[in-house]
Design an enzyme around this catalytic site. Structure first.
Site, mmCIF file in Angstrom:
data_model
loop_
_atom_site.group_PDB
_atom_site.id
_atom_site.type_symbol
_atom_site.label_atom_id
_atom_site.label_comp_id
_atom_site.label_asym_id
_atom_site.label_seq_id
_atom_site.Cartn_x
_atom_site.Cartn_y
_atom_site.Cartn_z
ATOM 1 N N ASP A 47 70.441 30.504 25.629
ATOM 2 C CA ASP A 47 69.781 29.212 25.521
ATOM 3 C C ASP A 47 70.252 28.434 24.291
ATOM 4 O O ASP A 47 70.981 28.957 23.438
ATOM 5 C CB ASP A 47 68.267 29.412 25.441
ATOM 6 N N TYR A 104 70.017 42.547 23.408
ATOM 7 C CA TYR A 104 69.705 41.467 22.494
ATOM 8 C C TYR A 104 69.053 42.032 21.230
ATOM 9 O O TYR A 104 68.407 43.086 21.260
ATOM 10 C CB TYR A 104 68.738 40.475 23.139
#
Length: 243
Positions: A47, A104
């Site tokens: 994002d 992540y």
């Protein structure tokens, strides 16, 4: 092709109209060097503002690649995007769909530090580490993460298989590690923000469990910035490589 980028000035990885994206910049560079349009496909659509220590993209080339393409790409790409390696894979290998897992990390730091601005979340509040770890230990037991998905999404399933979820304290910072076969839009930031509420005593561990089980994203918090989020690793099986 393995790439890294600082996501601060990009509107995410995926190409979109009237916005600067990582995909667009790399495609433009490849197209200039190979003298033809070269669309790429990424393993993960990070994002706006999210960084990648390692993302993976694939592209098709009809001819053999120039010997020094790796060097040439890094020479023309901006300072905040780097190419690590380029290698051949089987024709049907796919950066997104062939990936077995993605990892992540979310980085939090507690003392104001100008050298960590844009690279972590400044959070000068005490946290209950035992409560945070207890939350992380709960996460792999669940499969449906609808509660931690942003509402504007086109996915057909909210099922994710979590392989690792843990907090790690490192001197002046705190890192949340999570690995799964796939992630939903906003999922990692939602998990981090909601766990931080537990760590600060705003909600209980049982509340965190209820939020997961409710499958209601309105109960979760997503209030952490993208600065601290990094795509760190994408894993593939050996079957994508030519024999």
């Amino acid at each position: 092709m393995e790439i890294a980028y600082k996501g601060t000035r990009y509107a995410g990885f995926q190409k979109q109209k009237n916005a600067l994206t990582v995909q667009q910049v790399i495609e433009d560079a490849l197209s200039v060097l190979l003298k033809q349009p070269v669309p790429i496909m990424g393993s993960s659509r990070t994002d706006t503002g999210v960084h990648a220590r390692k993302n993976v993209v694939h592209f098709d080339a009809a001819d053999s690649l120039p010997e020094h393409l790796h060097y040439q790409l890094n020479a023309v790409l901006p300072h905040d995007i780097a190419v690590h390696t380029i290698y051949k894979v089987r024709e049907k290998a796919h950066a997104r769909f062939s990936a077995l897992s993605r990892k992540y990390e979310y980085v939090i730091y507690f003392q104001k530090n100008p050298f960590l601005k844009d690279f972590g979340y400044y959070f000068p509040y005490p946290l209950d580490m035992d409560a945070l770890q207890a939350c992380a230990n709960l996460i792999p037991a669940y499969k449906d993460f609808r509660s931690f998905s942003k509402k504007r999404t086109q996915v057909k399933t909210f099922i994710c298989h979590i392989q690792e979820a843990r907090w790690e304290k490192q001197e002046d910072r705190l890192i949340f590690h999570i690995r799964a076969n796939r992630f939903l839009r906003g999922m990692v930031r939602g998990l981090v923000a909601t766990q931080l509420k537990v760590g600060r005593g705003k909600i209980t561990i049982d509340d965190f469990r209820h939020i997961i089980e409710s499958q209601d994203h309105r109960l979760a918090s997503f209030a952490v910035p993208p600065d601290g989020l990094y795509l760190c690793e994408v894993q593939y099986g050996e079957d994508i490589f030519p024999t």
